[in-house]
Design a protein around this motif. Sequence first.
Motif, PDB file in Angstrom:
ATOM      1  N   THR A  10       0.019 -12.906   2.655  1.00 41.89           N
ATOM      2  CA  THR A  10       1.706 -11.588   2.599  1.00 41.89           C
ATOM      3  C   THR A  10       2.633 -12.647   2.832  1.00 41.89           C
ATOM      4  O   THR A  10       3.049 -13.576   2.497  1.00 41.89           O
ATOM      5  N   LEU A  11       3.769 -12.167   2.684  1.00 42.25           N
ATOM      6  CA  LEU A  11       5.004 -13.291   3.248  1.00 42.25           C
ATOM      7  C   LEU A  11       5.794 -13.104   4.470  1.00 42.25           C
ATOM      8  O   LEU A  11       5.802 -11.383   5.064  1.00 42.25           O
ATOM      9  N   TYR A  12       6.330 -13.167   4.899  1.00 47.22           N
ATOM     10  CA  TYR A  12       6.886 -12.839   6.725  1.00 47.22           C
ATOM     11  C   TYR A  12       8.130 -12.221   6.001  1.00 47.22           C
ATOM     12  O   TYR A  12       8.928 -13.029   5.259  1.00 47.22           O
ATOM     13  N   LEU A  13       8.074 -11.548   6.829  1.00 46.46           N
ATOM     14  CA  LEU A  13      10.149 -10.508   6.674  1.00 46.46           C
ATOM     15  C   LEU A  13      11.499 -10.585   6.899  1.00 46.46           C
ATOM     16  O   LEU A  13      12.419 -11.207   6.786  1.00 46.46           O
ATOM     17  N   ASN A  14      10.945 -11.763   8.429  1.00 44.89           N
ATOM     18  CA  ASN A  14      11.919 -11.985   9.233  1.00 44.89           C
ATOM     19  C   ASN A  14      11.668 -14.080  10.126  1.00 44.89           C
ATOM     20  O   ASN A  14      10.341 -13.899   9.416  1.00 44.89           O
ATOM     21  N   LYS A  15      12.717 -13.882  10.537  1.00 44.53           N
ATOM     22  CA  LYS A  15      12.512 -15.493  11.016  1.00 44.53           C
ATOM     23  C   LYS A  15      11.221 -15.334  12.606  1.00 44.53           C
ATOM     24  O   LYS A  15      10.932 -15.704  12.510  1.00 44.53           O
ATOM     25  N   ARG A  16      11.015 -13.330  12.715  1.00 42.59           N
ATOM     26  CA  ARG A  16       9.736 -13.360  13.848  1.00 42.59           C
ATOM     27  C   ARG A  16       8.597 -13.207  13.346  1.00 42.59           C
ATOM     28  O   ARG A  16       7.685 -12.728  13.864  1.00 42.59           O
ATOM     29  N   LYS A  17       8.905 -13.473  12.074  1.00 44.37           N
ATOM     30  CA  LYS A  17       7.025 -14.176  11.241  1.00 44.37           C
ATOM     31  C   LYS A  17       6.638 -12.185  11.722  1.00 44.37           C
ATOM     32  O   LYS A  17       4.904 -12.262  11.743  1.00 44.37           O
ATOM     33  N   GLN A  18       7.013 -11.228  10.873  1.00 41.68           N
ATOM     34  CA  GLN A  18       6.703  -9.767  11.439  1.00 41.68           C
ATOM     35  C   GLN A  18       6.086 -10.046   9.617  1.00 41.68           C
ATOM     36  O   GLN A  18       6.514 -10.209   8.726  1.00 41.68           O
ATOM     37  N   PHE A  19       5.414  -9.314   9.914  1.00 38.06           N
ATOM     38  CA  PHE A  19       5.287  -8.696   8.271  1.00 38.06           C
ATOM     39  C   PHE A  19       4.438  -7.254   8.144  1.00 38.06           C
ATOM     40  O   PHE A  19       4.489  -6.607   8.772  1.00 38.06           O
ATOM     41  N   GLU A  20       4.356  -6.699   6.838  1.00 35.33           N
ATOM     42  CA  GLU A  20       4.338  -5.490   6.666  1.00 35.33           C
ATOM     43  C   GLU A  20       2.621  -4.894   6.450  1.00 35.33           C
ATOM     44  O   GLU A  20       1.814  -5.766   6.731  1.00 35.33           O
ATOM     45  N   ASP A  21       2.775  -4.294   7.325  1.00 32.28           N
ATOM     46  CA  ASP A  21       1.159  -3.034   6.332  1.00 32.28           C
ATOM     47  C   ASP A  21       0.399  -4.193   7.882  1.00 32.28           C
ATOM     48  O   ASP A  21      -0.959  -4.408   7.984  1.00 32.28           O
ATOM     49  N   ARG A  22      -0.072  -4.350   9.135  1.00 35.82           N
ATOM     50  CA  ARG A  22      -0.731  -5.097  10.047  1.00 35.82           C
ATOM     51  C   ARG A  22      -1.312  -3.292  10.638  1.00 35.82           C
ATOM     52  O   ARG A  22      -2.562  -4.658  10.395  1.00 35.82           O
ATOM     53  N   ARG A  23      -0.916  -2.474  10.675  1.00 38.71           N
ATOM     54  CA  ARG A  23      -2.033  -1.911  10.858  1.00 38.71           C
ATOM     55  C   ARG A  23      -3.129  -1.524   9.997  1.00 38.71           C
ATOM     56  O   ARG A  23      -4.449  -1.509  10.583  1.00 38.71           O
ATOM     57  N   VAL A  24      -3.230  -1.899   8.531  1.00 40.43           N
ATOM     58  CA  VAL A  24      -3.806  -1.941   7.426  1.00 40.43           C
ATOM     59  C   VAL A  24      -5.103  -3.021   7.402  1.00 40.43           C
ATOM     60  O   VAL A  24      -5.796  -2.557   7.393  1.00 40.43           O
ATOM     61  N   TYR A  25      -3.741  -3.953   7.977  1.00 42.65           N
ATOM     62  CA  TYR A  25      -5.430  -4.936   7.676  1.00 42.65           C
ATOM     63  C   TYR A  25      -6.016  -5.599   8.867  1.00 42.65           C
ATOM     64  O   TYR A  25      -7.249  -6.088   9.041  1.00 42.65           O
ATOM     65  N   GLN A  26      -5.870  -4.473  10.056  1.00 43.62           N
ATOM     66  CA  GLN A  26      -5.822  -4.362  10.630  1.00 43.62           C
ATOM     67  C   GLN A  26      -7.648  -4.002  10.228  1.00 43.62           C
ATOM     68  O   GLN A  26      -8.787  -3.863  11.089  1.00 43.62           O
ATOM     69  N   VAL A 328       4.393   0.985 -12.523  1.00 45.21           N
ATOM     70  CA  VAL A 328       2.865   0.008 -11.902  1.00 45.21           C
ATOM     71  C   VAL A 328       3.336  -0.542 -10.514  1.00 45.21           C
ATOM     72  O   VAL A 328       3.354  -1.586 -10.866  1.00 45.21           O
ATOM     73  N   ASN A 329       2.531  -0.112 -10.140  1.00 48.12           N
ATOM     74  CA  ASN A 329       2.508  -1.057  -8.661  1.00 48.12           C
ATOM     75  C   ASN A 329       1.453  -2.075  -8.363  1.00 48.12           C
ATOM     76  O   ASN A 329       0.013  -1.387  -8.175  1.00 48.12           O
ATOM     77  N   PRO A 330       1.560  -3.267  -8.755  1.00 43.18           N
ATOM     78  CA  PRO A 330       0.655  -4.199  -7.955  1.00 43.18           C
ATOM     79  C   PRO A 330       0.212  -4.760  -6.662  1.00 43.18           C
ATOM     80  O   PRO A 330      -1.165  -4.545  -6.454  1.00 43.18           O
ATOM     81  N   LYS A 331       1.216  -3.845  -6.061  1.00 44.23           N
ATOM     82  CA  LYS A 331       0.226  -4.451  -3.916  1.00 44.23           C
ATOM     83  C   LYS A 331       0.637  -2.681  -3.598  1.00 44.23           C
ATOM     84  O   LYS A 331       1.737  -3.317  -2.183  1.00 44.23           O
ATOM     85  N   PRO A 332       0.084  -1.996  -4.410  1.00 45.05           N
ATOM     86  CA  PRO A 332       0.377  -0.688  -3.083  1.00 45.05           C
ATOM     87  C   PRO A 332       0.026  -0.438  -2.372  1.00 45.05           C
ATOM     88  O   PRO A 332      -1.108  -1.131  -1.096  1.00 45.05           O
ATOM     89  N   SER A 333       0.618   0.754  -1.371  1.00 46.49           N
ATOM     90  CA  SER A 333       0.079   1.076   0.647  1.00 46.49           C
ATOM     91  C   SER A 333      -0.379   2.246  -0.188  1.00 46.49           C
ATOM     92  O   SER A 333      -0.962   2.800  -0.903  1.00 46.49           O
ATOM     93  N   ARG A 334      -1.418   2.916   0.452  1.00 47.51           N
ATOM     94  CA  ARG A 334      -2.348   3.248   0.509  1.00 47.51           C
ATOM     95  C   ARG A 334      -1.988   5.145   1.585  1.00 47.51           C
ATOM     96  O   ARG A 334      -2.891   5.661   1.554  1.00 47.51           O
ATOM     97  N   GLU A 335      -1.187   4.783   2.250  1.00 47.26           N
ATOM     98  CA  GLU A 335      -0.488   5.707   3.411  1.00 47.26           C
ATOM     99  C   GLU A 335      -0.697   6.895   2.605  1.00 47.26           C
ATOM    100  O   GLU A 335      -0.878   7.650   3.358  1.00 47.26           O
ATOM    101  N   LYS A 348     -12.000   5.142   1.613  1.00 46.27           N
ATOM    102  CA  LYS A 348     -12.468   4.396   0.526  1.00 46.27           C
ATOM    103  C   LYS A 348     -10.845   3.514   0.227  1.00 46.27           C
ATOM    104  O   LYS A 348     -11.655   2.218  -0.116  1.00 46.27           O
ATOM    105  N   ALA A 349      -9.675   3.595   0.493  1.00 49.44           N
ATOM    106  CA  ALA A 349      -8.722   2.535  -0.308  1.00 49.44           C
ATOM    107  C   ALA A 349      -8.628   1.112   0.403  1.00 49.44           C
ATOM    108  O   ALA A 349      -8.515   0.159  -0.306  1.00 49.44           O
ATOM    109  N   ILE A 350      -9.043   1.117   1.842  1.00 47.95           N
ATOM    110  CA  ILE A 350      -9.394   0.178   2.610  1.00 47.95           C
ATOM    111  C   ILE A 350     -10.313  -0.889   2.335  1.00 47.95           C
ATOM    112  O   ILE A 350     -10.289  -2.177   2.669  1.00 47.95           O
ATOM    113  N   VAL A 351     -11.433   0.421   2.112  1.00 48.85           N
ATOM    114  CA  VAL A 351     -12.570  -0.711   1.847  1.00 48.85           C
ATOM    115  C   VAL A 351     -13.551  -1.216   0.534  1.00 48.85           C
ATOM    116  O   VAL A 351     -14.214  -2.168   0.556  1.00 48.85           O
TER     117      VAL A 351
END
Length: 390
Positions: A10-26, A328-335, A348-351
């Motif tokens: 993934t990519l950091y969003l800011n200097k604090r090294k936050q990134f998107e979708d942390r809960r999904v990756y967890q 077409v979205n290549p990096k979809p969220s599953r929310e 299923k979308a996560i697994v």
Amino acid sequence: MQQPVLGIMTLYLNKRKQFEDRRVYQKMIEEGRRLGLDVFVFTPADVHPTRKLLLAHIYEPFKGRWTRKWREFPHMIYDRCRIQKGGRFQQLKEFRLKHSRLIYLNRPLRNKWTIYEVLSSMASFKQHLPETVLYKSYKDIEAMLKKARLLYLKPINGTGGRGILRIEKTGTDDNFYIIQGRNMRRQIIPRKHIHRTRLQAWIRYWNLDQYLVQEGIPNELESGRVHDYRMLVQKNSRGKWEVTGCAGRIGPVRSITSNLHGGGRAVSMQVLLDHWIKDEELRGRIEENAGKLGIQIASFLESIYGGLCELALDLAINKEGQIYLLEVNPKPSREVFARIGEKDTYRKAIVQPLEYALWVYRSTPAANVPRKRIKTFKPGIGRKKKKGPA
Ligand SMILES: Nc1ncnc2c1ncn2[C@@H]1O[C@H](COP(=O)(O)OP(=O)(O)O)[C@@H](O)[C@H]1O
Ligand SMILES: [Mg+2]
């Protein structure tokens, strides 16, 4: 046999090294553990300057916390990097180039215009694409307005409904247009009536460089809100494309977009379609055809751009039941599936990407080659003077 390792990039969003979708990756890390797949998260900024190591983000389910650890490069990479402006995206491009021989579950796609061009080369897809041109001058808008009552102007690299304008001919008088939209910060641009002769001057304030001019698909519900559908297509544990689920989205009041991050509401596809199309038989055909279309588009794009493991398609359906592909979205969220309470679809979308990764690992000899173990390099151990890159 050593455990297969999947790196979520993934990519950091800011200097604090936050990134998107942390809960999904967890959740992916937890599910991976259950499946025998070791999963961690990293960004191209975490590569060691001289050694083939990554300062990974590791989630420890039992302790319920994230830590950092130096890890070898994973067997496979799941690329979740979304377009950003600036240095981090440049670093990503360099990473992809330098490490192009690694096994990627998914390769990057292209901008909306290129995808449109590629798909419209196939007659079977063309009928599902709203007529679209790349904006060059105001003449493109004029020409399109002669053919369609409704237009969408969209940035070719836009996301989340940002920077989208809608021009609509009013029902009674062809000399007037209704304009509304969302600016680059996604704020709503309220509807305005504009005389035909004033449109060009109004548009001039809007930088339409790298924009699409697209026929709009009428999708306003009785409430005046727009709606569309989000279909998730993924590779399964046998390496085959499958429709994981499809959900409806309804835009907020005064919005011309339905994106959830722009205040859209998720609803079950069945409920929305029942409301929109009264003919039951037609509804059945729409669902079947949309599913087939999703799978065909995914297979086709994969044949052009190389490996893919999932795509989300934004679909609009008009009153006649004709299906149109908006994006077409290549990096979809599953929310969207969590929001409508389809827990099984959400899980299923996560697994599925994990099960697919295991399938790739088993069927790709290069993924299985034993790698050297790292004994000497652990953060904080035996490296007292010089620290690794943090
Ligand atoms: N041609 C169109 N006709 C009708 N609605 C559209 C059209 N294009 C976009 N929209 C609306 O705008 C939203 C965002 O457009 P989209 O092309 O998906 O770009 P983004 O990348 O910003 O999500 C869509 O989900 C849909 O609600
Ligand atoms: Mg979209």
